[in-house]
Design a protein around this motif. Sequence first.
Motif, PDB file in Angstrom:
ATOM      1  N   THR A 167      49.712  34.262  31.592  1.00  0.00           N
ATOM      2  CA  THR A 167      48.804  34.952  32.512  1.00  0.00           C
ATOM      3  C   THR A 167      47.398  34.406  32.285  1.00  0.00           C
ATOM      4  OG1 THR A 167      48.380  36.786  30.982  1.00  0.00           O
ATOM      5  CG2 THR A 167      50.200  37.072  32.534  1.00  0.00           C
ATOM      6  N   ASP A 168      46.820  33.891  33.339  1.00  0.00           N
ATOM      7  CA  ASP A 168      45.437  33.401  33.265  1.00  0.00           C
ATOM      8  C   ASP A 168      44.549  34.554  33.729  1.00  0.00           C
ATOM      9  OD1 ASP A 168      42.954  32.344  33.789  1.00  0.00           O
ATOM     10  OD2 ASP A 168      43.710  30.461  34.606  1.00  0.00           O
ATOM     11  N   ASP A 169      43.940  35.224  32.747  1.00  0.00           N
ATOM     12  CA  ASP A 169      43.221  36.482  33.016  1.00  0.00           C
ATOM     13  C   ASP A 169      41.710  36.274  33.072  1.00  0.00           C
ATOM     14  OD1 ASP A 169      45.761  37.626  32.724  1.00  0.00           O
ATOM     15  OD2 ASP A 169      45.469  37.932  30.582  1.00  0.00           O
ATOM     16  N   VAL A 192      35.163  33.553  27.874  1.00  0.00           N
ATOM     17  CA  VAL A 192      33.870  34.159  28.207  1.00  0.00           C
ATOM     18  C   VAL A 192      33.233  33.585  29.475  1.00  0.00           C
ATOM     19  CG1 VAL A 192      33.247  34.852  25.846  1.00  0.00           C
ATOM     20  CG2 VAL A 192      32.642  32.560  26.661  1.00  0.00           C
ATOM     21  N   SER A 193      33.826  32.498  29.994  1.00  0.00           N
ATOM     22  CA  SER A 193      33.182  31.765  31.094  1.00  0.00           C
ATOM     23  C   SER A 193      32.755  32.624  32.265  1.00  0.00           C
ATOM     24  CB  SER A 193      34.152  30.741  31.670  1.00  0.00           C
ATOM     25  OG  SER A 193      34.299  29.688  30.833  1.00  0.00           O
ATOM     26  N   LYS A 194      33.679  33.419  32.773  1.00  0.00           N
ATOM     27  CA  LYS A 194      33.427  34.111  34.043  1.00  0.00           C
ATOM     28  C   LYS A 194      32.775  35.467  33.806  1.00  0.00           C
ATOM     29  CE  LYS A 194      35.798  30.657  35.551  1.00  0.00           C
ATOM     30  NZ  LYS A 194      35.196  29.467  36.087  1.00  0.00           N
ATOM     31  N   THR A 195      33.358  36.257  32.915  1.00  0.00           N
ATOM     32  CA  THR A 195      32.843  37.613  32.693  1.00  0.00           C
ATOM     33  C   THR A 195      31.388  37.595  32.257  1.00  0.00           C
ATOM     34  OG1 THR A 195      35.048  38.230  31.988  1.00  0.00           O
ATOM     35  CG2 THR A 195      33.284  39.773  31.447  1.00  0.00           C
ATOM     36  N   PHE A 217      35.127  35.382  42.177  1.00  0.00           N
ATOM     37  CA  PHE A 217      33.923  35.331  43.024  1.00  0.00           C
ATOM     38  C   PHE A 217      34.016  34.283  44.111  1.00  0.00           C
ATOM     39  CE2 PHE A 217      32.400  34.181  38.569  1.00  0.00           C
ATOM     40  CZ  PHE A 217      32.818  32.862  38.626  1.00  0.00           C
ATOM     41  N   TYR A 218      35.187  34.268  44.757  1.00  0.00           N
ATOM     42  CA  TYR A 218      35.371  33.292  45.827  1.00  0.00           C
ATOM     43  C   TYR A 218      35.763  33.993  47.123  1.00  0.00           C
ATOM     44  CZ  TYR A 218      35.898  30.628  41.569  1.00  0.00           C
ATOM     45  OH  TYR A 218      35.690  30.101  40.321  1.00  0.00           O
ATOM     46  N   LEU A 219      35.474  33.305  48.210  1.00  0.00           N
ATOM     47  CA  LEU A 219      35.997  33.754  49.508  1.00  0.00           C
ATOM     48  C   LEU A 219      36.867  32.617  50.012  1.00  0.00           C
ATOM     49  CD1 LEU A 219      32.692  35.184  50.876  1.00  0.00           C
ATOM     50  CD2 LEU A 219      34.739  36.507  50.464  1.00  0.00           C
TER      51      LEU A 219
END
Length: 296
Positions: A73-75, A107-110, A194-196
């Motif tokens: 799972t890539d969380d 930690v990259s995204k959060t 954070f993508y559309l």
Amino acid sequence: MVIACDGVPKIVACPQSQGFKISPQQLEAAITDKTRWLIINSPSNPTGASYSAAEYRRLADLLARHRHVLVMTDDIYEHIRFEGHATPHLLNAAPEPADRLLAVNGVSKTYAMTGWRIGWIAGPSDLIGALNTLLSQAAGNACSISQAAAVEPLNGDQSFVTESVAIYRSRRDRMLTRINQIEGLSCLPPDGAFYLYVNCDGLIGRKTAAGAHPKMTATSRCICSKASASPWSKVAPMAYRRTSASRSQRRSMYSTTASTASLTLSPNSGSIQIESTSCQTPASKRISRLRKWIPR
Ligand SMILES: Cc1ncc(COP(=O)(O)O)c(C=O)c1O
């Protein structure tokens, strides 16, 4: 990644009509006795789709009948979620696959720390042991300065996360409204990340009022057209453009406006080629470059 490890990727079509998610029937049909891993990314890049606890339970019931399949799972977008409260995890919904599941996060995204290159994997000790053997030789170890830096947000005040998700949500909403006002474009509201993921299918084959095909600018990425040679076109034979809400309000509105201007079929919009192939390097080329570095 799969090809680089001499595996055969089995890509299952998860179209917009099913919320870009795999159904238990599709998963059942895709699994053979050669299947080694199921990789799930939720919330997803690029669609923002996120599995609910009930959907996870149905997938877990099926996985219980296929114990030879390991699960990754890539969380990474776990905390960037717009609807409901916490993002459900497969293991919270159904703990059964715990002894064959690797949970990947970082930690990259959060914490908006992409450059710091700190991530982690949790899983059964035999798999983690094998990963340590491989990664300590192949990738070395995480930089000690980055490790120390990552401790700060992980142990610190989490209000940054709440605030940043609120900002992403408001950008998502503004961009969604504007995109969905454009004839020929449509976009489902992403549950997280954070993508559309904008459906441009309504523009395929259309021409500007001046008779030209709209052309894609060099900055437009992730377009898969019906004519695309990309392997993804077989999976998603519609045209999508991923745009990001992670940029500043001014830049994200600019990028929507730029898309709007370029994707709108006005006489002056001759700079967008919706029918062009994916701007990404073909997977085969990327893999052959990668292969040079993989010891045999
Ligand atoms: C789905 C997904 N997983 C993992 C990553 C990797 O993040 P990083 O290498 O910055 O930790 C990304 C980055 O874009 C991503 O979109």
